[in-house]
Design a protein around this motif. Structure first.
Motif, PDB file in Angstrom:
ATOM      1  N   ARG A 146       6.974 -38.119  -4.851  1.00 24.06           N
ATOM      2  CA  ARG A 146       8.095 -39.051  -4.900  1.00 24.06           C
ATOM      3  C   ARG A 146       8.783 -39.078  -3.535  1.00 24.06           C
ATOM      4  NH1 ARG A 146      11.091 -41.626  -8.702  1.00 24.06           N
ATOM      5  NH2 ARG A 146      13.310 -41.964  -8.294  1.00 24.06           N
ATOM      6  N   PRO A 147       8.766 -40.220  -2.842  1.00 23.47           N
ATOM      7  CA  PRO A 147       9.392 -40.278  -1.521  1.00 23.47           C
ATOM      8  C   PRO A 147      10.908 -40.213  -1.636  1.00 23.47           C
ATOM      9  CG  PRO A 147       8.669 -42.462  -2.195  1.00 23.47           C
ATOM     10  CD  PRO A 147       8.151 -41.499  -3.230  1.00 23.47           C
ATOM     11  N   SER A 148      11.537 -39.808  -0.564  1.00 28.36           N
ATOM     12  CA  SER A 148      12.995 -39.755  -0.542  1.00 28.36           C
ATOM     13  C   SER A 148      13.574 -41.143  -0.777  1.00 28.36           C
ATOM     14  CB  SER A 148      13.496 -39.230   0.810  1.00 28.36           C
ATOM     15  OG  SER A 148      13.065 -37.910   1.039  1.00 28.36           O
TER      16      SER A 148
ATOM     17  N   THR B  67       7.857 -49.308  -2.356  1.00 27.90           N
ATOM     18  CA  THR B  67       7.265 -48.060  -1.879  1.00 27.90           C
ATOM     19  C   THR B  67       8.135 -46.839  -2.108  1.00 27.90           C
ATOM     20  OG1 THR B  67       8.182 -48.420   0.335  1.00 27.90           O
ATOM     21  CG2 THR B  67       5.968 -49.284  -0.105  1.00 27.90           C
ATOM     22  N   ARG B  68       9.443 -47.042  -2.301  1.00 31.42           N
ATOM     23  CA  ARG B  68      10.353 -45.923  -2.522  1.00 31.42           C
ATOM     24  C   ARG B  68      11.589 -46.427  -3.252  1.00 31.42           C
ATOM     25  NH1 ARG B  68      11.321 -42.729   1.530  1.00 31.42           N
ATOM     26  NH2 ARG B  68       9.558 -43.437   2.762  1.00 31.42           N
TER      27      ARG B  68
ATOM     28  N   THR C   9      15.027 -47.648  -3.605  1.00 28.79           N
ATOM     29  CA  THR C   9      15.879 -48.197  -2.553  1.00 28.79           C
ATOM     30  C   THR C   9      17.165 -48.734  -3.164  1.00 28.79           C
ATOM     31  OG1 THR C   9      13.891 -48.814  -1.305  1.00 28.79           O
ATOM     32  CG2 THR C   9      15.954 -49.816  -0.617  1.00 28.79           C
TER      33      THR C   9
END
Length: 320
Positions: free
Chosen positions: A70-72, A97-98, A100
């Motif tokens: 899981r990206p920041s 992609t993340r 936001t």
């Protein structure tokens, strides 16, 4: 303060700069089609009657059902007088992609006290908005850490938060951050001279309220908004649609940046909020001092400090 060479050396931190600069560059790229944007509101925990608004876009679940790394999350912070609507294209582009997010500062956009009763005792200043950002990261993002992408005032508040709570910050992308917010003495300076003897805590006395209200009515005029933005934006497509309009209708006018600003400025409480902002005290630690401390930490977050060469207000010289 640090010399230009020292600041440059601090910014150019190899992979740190590359990672943050990439995020900042992506945040400047409009999207065609992308993630769906959702609107949410919540009441500020511990601050009764203060309703905070934010938008967010999330990556779609993977087809194979696996979660993966899981990206920041990325949190986009607007400049003064605008709001989440400033970041629509970026949420669409990056939300695929993340996670936001974008937030409205209290007293701007769609974040407001529920009524005049809850407005009393408020002081709209950078310390309040730093508190708000801290609350958002803790209560909506589970304590982060998050990458903060701040434009103008948003960049200023992002650095204040990184100074206060470094564990909540995974990175900073500072887009034309304003280096100055208010010239009045900090709130804790009890002996400082203040215009009208007022520290910007609402309700406002009659004299400063009259000054702030008159200035606010001038600034929120749709023609004034459009003219000011025309002098700021290199790409005029964001403002041209409103040039021919004499007023904003009840629905808020055109779906453009000027229309959204005018609609937000029409909210009840706008005159009081602007007056408080106009007379608000500065933070105890300046932007430059706070950034220097953040840079100097052993585990400093990646930082991209980016100024637009065509910005007539927050000019690249401030980056020195």
């Amino acid at each position: 303060g640090p010399s230009p060479d020292a600041m440059a050396a601090a910014v150019v931190r190899g992979a740190h700069l590359a990672r943050a600069a990439l995020l900042a560059a992506l945040a400047a790229v409009p999207a065609a089609l992308g993630a769906a944007i959702k609107h949410e509101t919540f009441l500020w925990p511990g601050r009764p009657g203060l309703q905070l608004h934010y938008t967010h876009a999330q990556p779609a679940p993977r087809a194979d059902g696996r979660s993966g790394a899981r990206p920041s999350p990325l949190v986009c912070l607007p400049g003064f007088g605008v709001g989440t609507f400033q970041w629509g294209a970026q949420l669409e582009a990056l939300g695929d992609t993340r996670p936001t997010y974008a937030i409205d500062w209290l007293g701007q956009g769609e974040s407001w006290p529920l009524d005049e009763t809850h407005e009393a005792g408020l002081r709209y200043d950078a310390d309040l908005w730093t508190d708000q950002l801290e609350t958002f990261l803790e209560h909506r993002l589970g304590g982060g850490p998050a990458i903060l992408c701040g434009n103008s005032l948003g960049g200023y508040v992002a650095v204040q938060l990184a100074l206060r709570r470094s564990e909540l910050v995974a990175g900073l992308a500072l887009l034309n951050p304003t280096p100055i917010w208010s010239f009045a003495a900090p709130a804790r300076d009890a002996g400082a001279w203040r215009p009208f003897g007022w520290d910007a805590t609402l309700p406002a006395p009659p004299a400063p309220f009259a000054i702030g209200s008159r200035w606010f009515d001038t600034l929120r005029n749709p023609r004034t908004i459009s003219a000011m933005l025309s002098g700021v934006y290199a790409d005029r497509r964001a403002v041209d649609a409103l040039h021919a309009r004499d007023h904003i209708d009840a629905a808020g006018g055109a779906d453009t940046l000027p229309g959204e600003i005018a609609r937000a400025a029409a909210r009840r409480g706008g005159h009081a909020a602007f007056t408080s902002i106009l007379f608000s005290p500065r933070t105890e630690v300046s932007f430059e001092e706070a950034l220097e401390v953040v840079f100097a930490r052993d585990e400093a977050p990646p930082v991209a400090l980016i100024y637009g060469v065509q910005d007539p207000w927050v000019v690249p010289l401030w980056g020195d």
